[in-house]
Design a protein around this motif. Structure first.
Motif, PDB file in Angstrom:
ATOM      1  N   MET A 181       0.470  -1.132   0.144  1.00  0.00           N
ATOM      2  CA  MET A 181       0.555   0.157  -0.116  1.00  0.00           C
ATOM      3  C   MET A 181       0.820   1.602   0.273  1.00  0.00           C
ATOM      4  SD  MET A 181      -2.673   1.343   2.512  1.00  0.00           S
ATOM      5  CE  MET A 181      -2.090   3.077   3.490  1.00  0.00           C
ATOM      6  N   VAL A 182       2.001   1.314   0.364  1.00  0.00           N
ATOM      7  CA  VAL A 182       2.491   2.438   0.716  1.00  0.00           C
ATOM      8  C   VAL A 182       4.029   2.445  -0.306  1.00  0.00           C
ATOM      9  CG1 VAL A 182       4.638   3.306   1.887  1.00  0.00           C
ATOM     10  CG2 VAL A 182       2.718   2.462   3.470  1.00  0.00           C
ATOM     11  N   GLY A 183       4.289   1.838  -0.830  1.00  0.00           N
ATOM     12  CA  GLY A 183       5.151   1.502  -1.964  1.00  0.00           C
ATOM     13  C   GLY A 183       6.256   1.537  -1.619  1.00  0.00           C
ATOM     14  N   MET A 202       8.516   2.949  -0.130  1.00  0.00           N
ATOM     15  CA  MET A 202       9.526   4.041   1.245  1.00  0.00           C
ATOM     16  C   MET A 202       9.424   3.717   1.958  1.00  0.00           C
ATOM     17  SD  MET A 202      11.233   6.763   0.151  1.00  0.00           S
ATOM     18  CE  MET A 202      11.139   7.857   0.915  1.00  0.00           C
ATOM     19  N   LEU A 218       1.816   3.846  11.470  1.00  0.00           N
ATOM     20  CA  LEU A 218       0.813   3.191   9.905  1.00  0.00           C
ATOM     21  C   LEU A 218       0.802   1.947  10.367  1.00  0.00           C
ATOM     22  CD1 LEU A 218      -1.365   4.388   7.478  1.00  0.00           C
ATOM     23  CD2 LEU A 218       0.862   4.649   5.822  1.00  0.00           C
ATOM     24  N   LEU A 235      -0.371   8.847   2.534  1.00  0.00           N
ATOM     25  CA  LEU A 235      -0.270   7.623   3.515  1.00  0.00           C
ATOM     26  C   LEU A 235       0.368   6.308   2.542  1.00  0.00           C
ATOM     27  CD1 LEU A 235      -4.302   7.173   4.942  1.00  0.00           C
ATOM     28  CD2 LEU A 235      -1.904   7.943   6.103  1.00  0.00           C
ATOM     29  N   THR A 236       0.295   6.936   0.629  1.00  0.00           N
ATOM     30  CA  THR A 236       0.888   6.226   0.454  1.00  0.00           C
ATOM     31  C   THR A 236       2.028   6.684  -0.648  1.00  0.00           C
ATOM     32  OG1 THR A 236       0.719   4.581  -1.867  1.00  0.00           O
ATOM     33  CG2 THR A 236      -0.471   6.287  -1.142  1.00  0.00           C
ATOM     34  N   SER A 237       3.130   6.326  -0.897  1.00  0.00           N
ATOM     35  CA  SER A 237       3.821   6.511  -2.174  1.00  0.00           C
ATOM     36  C   SER A 237       4.243   6.417  -3.864  1.00  0.00           C
ATOM     37  CB  SER A 237       5.453   6.581  -1.244  1.00  0.00           C
ATOM     38  OG  SER A 237       6.095   5.347  -1.501  1.00  0.00           O
ATOM     39  N   ASN A 238       3.135   5.508  -3.808  1.00  0.00           N
ATOM     40  CA  ASN A 238       2.750   4.097  -4.708  1.00  0.00           C
ATOM     41  C   ASN A 238       2.447   6.095  -6.001  1.00  0.00           C
ATOM     42  OD1 ASN A 238       3.335   1.880  -4.310  1.00  0.00           O
ATOM     43  ND2 ASN A 238       0.971   1.367  -3.752  1.00  0.00           N
TER      44      ASN A 238
END
Lengths: 325, 540
Positions: A38-40, A42, A48, B58-61
Motif C-alpha cells: 500500500m505504501v510503495g 518507501m 501507520l 499515506l502512500t508513495s505509489n
C-alpha cells in the motif's frame, strides 16, 4: 441422478473447505506485506503499520485469523478486502458477471466453431480441407493468449482503427438502451475473439478425433448401407455419439478457461475477476485471493454438474444406469 | 473515454453516432480558438492501478501520486526550473536563525465539499498525518511547535535549523487534508482516503474499481477561472503496452509513458501530431542502483565494490535498457539537485567502464582468477510489471561480471519476494533496484547510505554504517542552502571511497499529452515529482 449430484455437491463442499485452508496457509507462507504494498517503495511509518494491522487483524496469530475466516465463510461472509476497503462478496458480485459475460460468449462461440471445424475436418479426413483445418487449429493452439490478443489489437485497433484497444466501455457516455449495449459490445469484440480462438482450437482437436473414431463404427457403416444421406448420418448418428468426449473436455476446461481469463483481462485491461486476482496477489489482499479461488472452484463444480446432466440427456445408457441404482 | 477516441475513425464514428456520442465529438470539433482558454470538455489520464488509497499522505505509489495533483493541493510546488511556485501559501518567510517558517495562506478558500479552509486545516494535517507520512517522519522530530495566529497564517517553529525542512511542505510530501473530514476518526482507514476532499482543481466524483476514477471541476478551486475542463477521468490500464496503444488511438490524453515506450511515443507524436511528448527536466531522480551486502566476507574490501562498478558498462545500460533516456550517474547526489551536487566527484572518470582495470582491482583485492573463476555472487532484483529495466539491466550486469570470472547466480523475483529476501532476510550478495531521490537528498538519498539496523524495506540493507557520513548528512540537511553543497561534496567522496551502494544510471522523465489541448506549456511547467493537474489546459 439426483442422489449422484447431491453426493457430488457434498464432496465439493468438503473439497472447497480443504482448498480454502490450503490457499490460506500457502498465502501465509509466501513472503509479502500488504501494508508495504500500500505504501510503495518507501519505508512504512510504524504508526501507520500499527493502525492498519490493528484494523485488519493482521497482528493476530495466524491460527486465530484462519479460524475466524472459516467461521465467517460458514456464515456466507467472504471477508473484507484491505485493498478495496469493501466486503469481498460485493467486489466479486461486481466483477464476476463481467468475466462470465466475456468467458460465456467466448465459450459459446468457441464450442460451436470448434465442433463445426472438428466435424468438417474429420469427415474429410486426410484430405486438403482436413489438413488445412488441422494446421490452422494447431497454429491457433500453439499461440499464447496474450500474444493473440496483442496481435488483434495491433491489427484492428492500431492499424485499422475499428475497435477500442482496451477496457469494457467508455467511462463517460450519454448512451441509453440499445445504443448503450452496442457501445459496450464494441469493447467486447477483441477479448471475445481472442477467447474464441483459444477455445475453438481446444474443442476442434477433440471433436475431430472423436468424429473420426465414430465414423469407423459399425453402425455408421450400417447407416450408409441403409441408404441414409450423408447429412442424416452426420447429424443423426455421428454428432450425438461424438460429442460426449467433447462435453468432458468442456467440463474440465472451464477451470482452465477461467485461468485464461486472468491473462486475457490483463491484456485488455478488462475489469473482471482475472484482473482482480492479479491486483489482489500484487497487493497481498488475502481475502480477495481466497474469495476468487472459492468462486472459481464453485463455478467448476457447477459446470461439472451441468456436464453430468448433459451426459444423462445425451446418452440414455447413463440415464438408465442411474435410474437402476 | 472521451470524444477524442472517435474523432478520426469512420466505423467508430458511425457506431458512436448511433450510441449518442457524436454530440460529444461535435462539441469539441471547433478547434479554431486555440489561444483563448474556454470551458468544457473532458481529459482522460491513463494510469496503472490505484491500490488501496488515493491519499498521498499515506502512500508513495506512483498512481496515487499522479492522481493527487488532480484533486489535492499543497502550500507550494515546483516550476520546471525547480523553483518553488506558490499554491495555497501565497508566500512564506524563513526567520534569520532558520528556525521559524511562516506561511501566508490565501484567504477565503474552500474545500471541494464547500467547507471553509483555514490555517487550522494546515496545522491539523501536520499534527494528524505526520506519524503516518513516510517523508514527514524525517521533519517532525525537529518541530518544536506550530502556531496559527490567524486563519491565514501558519507558523512552524523548529528546534534546530533545517534547510531541507521546507521541502517537507511541498504538495507531494504534504498535500493538505480537511480537518472537518478526518478529525476524530481513524485516519488510515477513513473512507475519505478513497473518496478524497481536497483543494485541487477537480473534485472526486466516483471510483469504478478496475476501470477508473472520475473527477469534475471543483467550483471552489483557489485559482479561478481555472480549471477550464469540466471533468477529468483517470482510467486504469495496468499493462504498459496497452497504455501506449490507448495513447496512440487517442483513447487517453495524458500518460507518463514507460521509458522503453518513449522513442516510439516521440515517433508517433511527430508522425501523427496527435500528442506531444514533454520532458520534465528537473525531475525526482529515478536511479538504478546496486546494494552490496557488506556482511558477506567477499565484499569486506571497498576495492571489490569499486571493481564491481568499474566492470559495469553503464553507457550500454543507458542506451539499451533505457533507450538512451538515462545517463550514467556521476555520484551519490543526483545531478537534478543542481544547487547541491558537486560534480568534481565523477564516477564516469573515477570508475569508468574498464574490464581490464576491474580485473586488476579484484586481483589486488585478493580475488585472482582460479580455474577461470574468482567468486560467486547471488544477484537479485524485483520484476514488477512496471520494472521494465530489471531483466535487461540485470542481464547486462551479469554478463559484465561473468566476463571477469565472477560466477553470477541471478534471481529475478516478484516484488514482495524480493523485498523479503533483501530487506528482511538479508539473504543476498548484490541487489538491484530503481529508487527515487524525491525533492531533497534528505528524503530520497540518505535512506540508501545512513546507518540502519532495522529491516525496513527500501532503507539501506547493506549493513554499511559510517558515523562520519551520518553526521555530514545530518548537517547537510540542516545548514542554509548555500552551505549544503560543500557538505554534500564530502558525502559524495565518502560514498565513492566506501561504495556500499553503487549508483548506476539516472533516468529521465516524460509525459505525453494530447495536442487537442491548449495551454500545454503552462501545464507542463512542473518539476521533481510534479504531475499535470489538468487545471491549465483547455480543449482547443
Amino acid at each position: 441422478m439426483l442422489r449422484h449430484i447431491a453426493g457430488q455437491l457434498a464432496q465439493a463442499v468438503l473439497l472447497l473447505l480443504a482448498v480454502i485452508v490450503l490457499i490460506y496457509c500457502l498465502l501465509q507462507l509466501i513472503p509479502g506485506d500488504p501494508i508495504q504494498a500500500m505504501v510503495g517503495d518507501m519505508p512504512v511509518p510504524p504508526a501507520l503499520r500499527a493502525a492498519l494491522e490493528e484494523r485488519f487483524g493482521l497482528n493476530l496469530p495466524f491460527g486465530h485469523r484462519l479460524l475466524a475466516y472459516l467461521g465467517h465463510i460458514l456464515q456466507g461472509d467472504l471477508g473484507y478486502s484491505m485493498n478495496y476497503r469493501r466486503p469481498v462478496f460485493d467486489i466479486l458480485a461486481e466483477r464476476f458477471p463481467r468475466t462470465l459475460l466475456l468467458a460465456g460468449i467466448g465459450y459459446a462461440f468457441g464450442i460451436t466453431l470448434g465442433i463445426a471445424i472438428g466435424i468438417h475436418s474429420a469427415v474429410a479426413k486426410h484430405r486438403g480441407v482436413d489438413q488445412a483445418w488441422s494446421s490452422l487449429v494447431l497454429v491457433g493452439y500453439a499461440m499464447p493468449t496474450f500474444w493473440v490478443g496483442q496481435l488483434l489489437v495491433m491489427a484492428f485497433s492500431i492499424q485499422l482503427g475499428w475497435l477500442p484497444t482496451q477496457g469494457m466501455g467508455p467511462m463517460i457516455s450519454r448512451a441509453t438502451g440499445i445504443d448503450w449495449v452496442l457501445e459496450r459490445a464494441l469493447y467486447l469484440v477483441l477479448p471475445v475473439a481472442t477467447y474464441t480462438i483459444l477455445e475453438t482450437t481446444r474443442v476442434a482437436r477433440f471433436m475431430r478425433a472423436s468424429v473420426a473414431e465414430t465414423l469407423e463404427q459399425g453402425y455408421i457403416v450400417t447407416a450408409r448401407q441403409k441408404g441414409l444421406s450423408r447429412h442424416e448420418i452426420i447429424m443423426g448418428h455421428v454428432v450425438r455419439n461424438s460429442i460426449l468426449p467433447v462435453i468432458t473436455v468442456m467440463g474440465y476446461s472451464f477451470g482452465t478457461a477461467m485461468g485464461g481469463a486472468v491473462l486475457l483481462e490483463t491484456v485488455f485491461s478488462y475489469p473482471g475477476i482475472g484482473s482482480l486476482m492479479v491486483e489482489a496477489v500484487r497487493a497481498r489482499d488475502t481475502q480477495v485471493i481466497v474469495g476468487v479461488v472459492i468462486l472459481v472452484a464453485c463455478s467448476v463444480v457447477v459446470m461439472n454438474i451441468v456436464v453430468d446432466l448433459l451426459y444423462a440427456w445425451l446418452d440414455p445408457r447413463i440415464r438408465l444406469s442411474s435410474q437402476r441404482r | 473515454m472521451t470524444s477524442s477516441t472517435f474523432r478520426r475513425r469512420p466505423l467508430l464514428r458511425a457506431l458512436a453516432g448511433s450510441a449518442g456520442l457524436l454530440a460529444l465529438d461535435l462539441g469539441t470539433s471547433n478547434r479554431a480558438s486555440a489561444q483563448t482558454p474556454k470551458r468544457g470538455g473532458t481529459a482522460v489520464v491513463g494510469v496503472s492501478v490505484a491500490g488501496a488509497t488515493l491519499n498521498t499522505q499515506l502512500t508513495s505509489n506512483p498512481t496515487p501520486l499522479i492522481i493527487a495533483d488532480i484533486w489535492a493541493s499543497g502550500l507550494f510546488k515546483y516550476d520546471k526550473t525547480g523553483a518553488k511556485k506558490p499554491q495555497i501559501a501565497s508566500s512564506w518567510d524563513i526567520s534569520a536563525d532558520g528556525k521559524t517558517y511562516t506561511f501566508h495562506l490565501r484567504p477565503n478558500l474552500k474545500w471541494s465539499d464547500g467547507q471553509p479552509f483555514s490555517s487550522a486545516d494546515v496545522a491539523f494535517t501536520l499534527e494528524a498525518f505526520a506519524k503516518y507520512n513516510t517523508y514527514l517522519v524525517k521533519v517532525v522530530p525537529n518541530i518544536d511547535k506550530t502556531e496559527t495566529p490567524d486563519a491565514n497564517t501558519f507558523v512552524v517553529h523548529l528546534k534546530e535549523p533545517q534547510s531541507s525542512a521546507l521541502e517537507g511542505f511541498d504538495k507531494e510530501v504534504f498535500p493538505l487534508m480537511p480537518k472537518h473530514v478526518f478529525d476524530g476518526t481513524d485516519i488510515p482507514t477513513n473512507a475519505a482516503n478513497r473518496a478524497p476532499v481536497g483543494l485541487g482543481p477537480f473534485k472526486f466524483v466516483k471510483w469504478e474499481e478496475g476501470r477508473g476514477i472520475t473527477f469534475e471541476r471543483n467550483p471552489y478551486f483557489w485559482d479561478q477561472p481555472k480549471p477550464y475542463l469540466d471533468s477529468v477521468v483517470c482510467v486504469f490500464i495496468p499493462n504498459v503496452q496497452q497504455q501506449q496503444n490507448a495513447l496512440y488511438r487517442g483513447e487517453i490524453d495524458v500518460l507518463r509513458p514507460a521509458l522503453p515506450q518513449i522513442s516510439r511515443s516521440i515517433e508517433q507524436a511527430n508522425a501523427k501530431k496527435m500528442f506531444e511528448v514533454r520532458e520534465v527536466k528537473v525531475n525526482a531522480a529515478e536511479r538504478l542502483s546496486l546494494d552490496v551486502n557488506l556482511t558477506r566476507d567477499i565484499f569486506n574490501k571497498p576495492l571489490v565494490r569499486q571493481a564491481l562498478l568499474v566492470a559495469i558498462d553503464r553507457e550500454r545500460i543507458s542506451k539499451d535498457v533505457y533507450q538512451g533516456l538515462a545517463f550514467p550517474a556521476m555520484n551519490a547526489i543526483p545531478e537534478q539537485f543542481t544547487q547541491l551536487t558537486d560534480t568534481s566527484v565523477d564516477y564516469n572518470k573515477q570508475f569508468a567502464y574498464d574490464p581490464a582495470k576491474a580485473g586488476k582491482m579484484l586481483d589486488e583485492a585478493g580475488y585472482p582468477l582460479k580455474d577461470g573463476k574468482r567468486f560467486t555472487i547471488d544477484f537479485t532484483s524485483a520484476t514488477n510489471a512496471d520494472a521494465f529495466y530489471a531483466e535487461p539491466a540485470a542481464q547486462i550486469i551479469s554478463a559484465n561480471w561473468r566476463a571477469l570470472g565472477i560466477d553470477v547466480k541471478l534471481s529475478l523475483l516478484e516484488g514482495q519476494l524480493w523485498t523479503d529476501k533483501v530487506y528482511k532476510q538479508h539473504n543476498y550478495d548484490v541487489s538491484m533496484s530503481s529508487l527515487t531521490a524525491r525533492t531533497d537528498p534528505v528524503f530520497g538519498v540518505d535512506r540508501s547510505f545512513l546507518c540502519n539496523a532495522s529491516s525496513v524495506p527500501y532503507v539501506n540493507p547493506t549493513g554499511y554504517c559510517n558515523k562520519e557520513l551520518d553526521d555530514i548528512a545530518a548537517k547537510a540537511g540542516a545548514v542554509p542552502t548555500a552551505e549544503r553543497k560543500a557538505l554534500y561534496k564530502q558525502y559524495e567522496e565518502i560514498v565513492a571511497r566506501d561504495m556500499p551502494h553503487l549508483t548506476l544510471t539516472n533516468a529521465k522523465k516524460f509525459f505525453a499529452i494530447s495536442s487537442r489541448f491548449g495551454g500545454i506549456d503552462e501545464e507542463m511547467d512542473l518539476a521533481f515529482n510534479g504531475n499535470p493537474d489538468m487545471a491549465q489546459v483547455w480543449v482547443k
